[in-house]
Design an enzyme around this catalytic site. Structure first.
Site, PDB file in Angstrom:
ATOM      1  N   ASP A  10       0.815  -1.196   0.000  1.00  0.00           N
ATOM      2  CA  ASP A  10       0.000   0.000   0.000  1.00  0.00           C
ATOM      3  C   ASP A  10       0.857   1.259   0.000  1.00  0.00           C
ATOM      4  O   ASP A  10       0.480   2.274   0.544  1.00  0.00           O
ATOM      5  CB  ASP A  10      -0.899  -0.032   1.252  1.00  0.00           C
ATOM      6  CG  ASP A  10      -1.837   1.166   1.305  1.00  0.00           C
ATOM      7  OD1 ASP A  10      -2.125   1.715   0.234  1.00  0.00           O
ATOM      8  OD2 ASP A  10      -2.248   1.544   2.404  1.00  0.00           O
ATOM      9  N   ASN A  11       2.050   1.175  -0.568  1.00  0.00           N
ATOM     10  CA  ASN A  11       2.871   2.387  -0.610  1.00  0.00           C
ATOM     11  C   ASN A  11       3.854   2.300  -1.762  1.00  0.00           C
ATOM     12  O   ASN A  11       4.209   1.211  -2.220  1.00  0.00           O
ATOM     13  CB  ASN A  11       3.589   2.601   0.726  1.00  0.00           C
ATOM     14  CG  ASN A  11       4.541   1.481   1.031  1.00  0.00           C
ATOM     15  OD1 ASN A  11       5.662   1.469   0.525  1.00  0.00           O
ATOM     16  ND2 ASN A  11       4.114   0.505   1.816  1.00  0.00           N
ATOM     17  N   CYS A  51       7.363  -3.545 -16.958  1.00  0.00           N
ATOM     18  CA  CYS A  51       7.468  -3.618 -15.505  1.00  0.00           C
ATOM     19  C   CYS A  51       6.857  -2.339 -14.933  1.00  0.00           C
ATOM     20  O   CYS A  51       6.428  -1.453 -15.671  1.00  0.00           O
ATOM     21  CB  CYS A  51       8.919  -3.813 -15.059  1.00  0.00           C
ATOM     22  SG  CYS A  51       9.937  -2.324 -15.056  1.00  0.00           S
ATOM     23  N   CYS A  54       8.510   0.770 -16.156  1.00  0.00           N
ATOM     24  CA  CYS A  54       8.210   1.161 -17.545  1.00  0.00           C
ATOM     25  C   CYS A  54       7.046   2.157 -17.548  1.00  0.00           C
ATOM     26  O   CYS A  54       7.012   3.088 -18.348  1.00  0.00           O
ATOM     27  CB  CYS A  54       7.808  -0.051 -18.376  1.00  0.00           C
ATOM     28  SG  CYS A  54       9.126  -1.209 -18.711  1.00  0.00           S
ATOM     29  N   CYS A  68      -4.391   4.096   1.851  1.00  0.00           N
ATOM     30  CA  CYS A  68      -5.686   3.655   2.372  1.00  0.00           C
ATOM     31  C   CYS A  68      -5.976   4.229   3.752  1.00  0.00           C
ATOM     32  O   CYS A  68      -7.125   4.463   4.102  1.00  0.00           O
ATOM     33  CB  CYS A  68      -5.769   2.139   2.392  1.00  0.00           C
ATOM     34  SG  CYS A  68      -5.971   1.446   0.743  1.00  0.00           S
ATOM     35  N   CYS A 126      13.830   1.774 -20.043  1.00  0.00           N
ATOM     36  CA  CYS A 126      13.470   1.559 -18.629  1.00  0.00           C
ATOM     37  C   CYS A 126      14.723   1.298 -17.798  1.00  0.00           C
ATOM     38  O   CYS A 126      15.598   0.523 -18.182  1.00  0.00           O
ATOM     39  CB  CYS A 126      12.505   0.388 -18.511  1.00  0.00           C
ATOM     40  SG  CYS A 126      12.122  -0.039 -16.792  1.00  0.00           S
ATOM     41  N   CYS A 129      14.181  -2.720 -16.562  1.00  0.00           N
ATOM     42  CA  CYS A 129      14.099  -3.839 -17.504  1.00  0.00           C
ATOM     43  C   CYS A 129      14.500  -3.440 -18.922  1.00  0.00           C
ATOM     44  O   CYS A 129      14.327  -4.217 -19.853  1.00  0.00           O
ATOM     45  CB  CYS A 129      12.706  -4.451 -17.480  1.00  0.00           C
ATOM     46  SG  CYS A 129      11.459  -3.434 -18.284  1.00  0.00           S
ATOM     47  N   CYS A 241     -11.402  15.939   9.517  1.00  0.00           N
ATOM     48  CA  CYS A 241     -11.440  14.885   8.508  1.00  0.00           C
ATOM     49  C   CYS A 241     -11.154  13.582   9.236  1.00  0.00           C
ATOM     50  O   CYS A 241     -11.337  13.490  10.449  1.00  0.00           O
ATOM     51  CB  CYS A 241     -10.441  15.153   7.380  1.00  0.00           C
ATOM     52  SG  CYS A 241      -8.734  15.135   7.938  1.00  0.00           S
TER      53      CYS A 241
HETATM   54 ZN   LIG Z   1      10.628  -1.737 -17.089  1.00  0.00          ZN
END
Ligand SMILES: [Zn+2]
Length: 288
Positions: A10-11, A51, A54, A68, A126, A129, A241
């Protein structure tokens, strides 16, 4: 050693870390995520597909990322995405193969709609990759992303101490009956789960966009509070909030609006938000 990796994190730093480890190890990465009422699923580094790097060569500015803890998620949504994720893992493991390479499955749980979009292909340039990769070992991903590898809430500090009050202070204001306006800036779906009595709900996004009907509503409620105040001082507006991050952004917006778009006000945020209220003031208040 693993054959298939499933990213359920989640990060952002963890996503880069897991991606690079998969590229270096030559493993497919089944990646799922969920936020609020939306879910996403794709398979990286699989059968010549892209990946994570990319698609996202540069990490997003940390303050633009909603996790979240801040944004909230309905537990069913990651449940649905997790089932799809497990299905793709099993399909790859059993040799049936996944059709999620270079393909992003998106769930809109609000409208109960799935969409699938084609992603950009593997990028020759990239860093992980590509043809001349610069990522040849794992690096410091927290430094790379400028944020910590945790799904715990980030504590933003946008306001000075004088522009914030604690939940204890707000409780005293409530009990003292001093005229004020409590503005809840969470999304409506969260306000429906729980809210404090007498709060006015205007989501942060509506404030940012200066939505006409919401600005009008805010104006009216400020005028009402002003009449109850029976003095010439500014109407106190307390912004709340879930965790106390969005409320700080909202206070900054209100400060810009004060005296121009609305009557002069004194805007402060309730530090720690409703979760601090639930922890320190009212244990019966729902935590989500
Ligand atoms: Zn890549």
């Amino acid at each position: 050693m693993y054959d298939i990796v499933a990213d359920c994190s989640d990060n952002v730093p963890t996503r880069y870390l897991v991606n690079d480890a998969c590229v270096l190890g030559g493993k497919p990465l089944v990646s799922a995520s969920a936020l609020r009422m939306e879910g996403q699923l794709t398979v990286y580094n699989y059968e010549g597909g892209p990946c994570y790097r990319c698609l996202y060569p540069v990490p997003p500015p940390p303050e633009t990322v909603t996790n979240c803890s801040d944004g909230g998620v309905l537990g069913v949504v990651p449940g649905i995405m997790g089932c799809f994720q497990a299905l793709e893992v099993l399909k790859i493991a059993s040799g049936q193969g996944s059709s999620c390479s270079q393909q992003l499955l998106m769930l809109d749980a609000q409208d109960v709609r799935f969409r699938s979009i084609r992603l950009r292909p593997r990028q020759a340039g990239c860093a992980a990759c590509g043809e001349n990769p610069t990522v040849t070992a794992l690096q410091d991903y927290e430094a790379f992303c400028g944020s910590s590898a945790t799904d715990k809430c980030r504590r933003l500090c946008l306001l000075s101490k004088e522009q914030r009050i604690s939940v204890q202070e707000y409780k005293e204001i409530l009990e003292g009956g001093a005229p004020h306006l409590l503005l809840d800036v969470r999304p409506l779906v969260e306000v429906d789960i729980c809210h404090l009595p007498l709060s006015l709900s205007i989501p942060l996004a509506s404030l940012e966009d200066r939505k006409t009907e919401h600005v009008q509503l805010l104006k009216e409620r400020i005028v009402e509070a002003k009449q109850r105040l029976k003095s010439e001082s500014c109407v106190p507006v307390y912004v709340i909030c879930k965790m106390g991050n969005d409320s700080q952004r909202a206070v900054q917006i209100l400060q810009q609006m004060a005296g121009l778009e609305v009557e002069p006000i004194s805007a402060k945020d309730v530090s720690g938000g409703l979760m601090a209220w639930a922890q320190k003031i009212d244990p019966s208040f729902p935590q989500y």
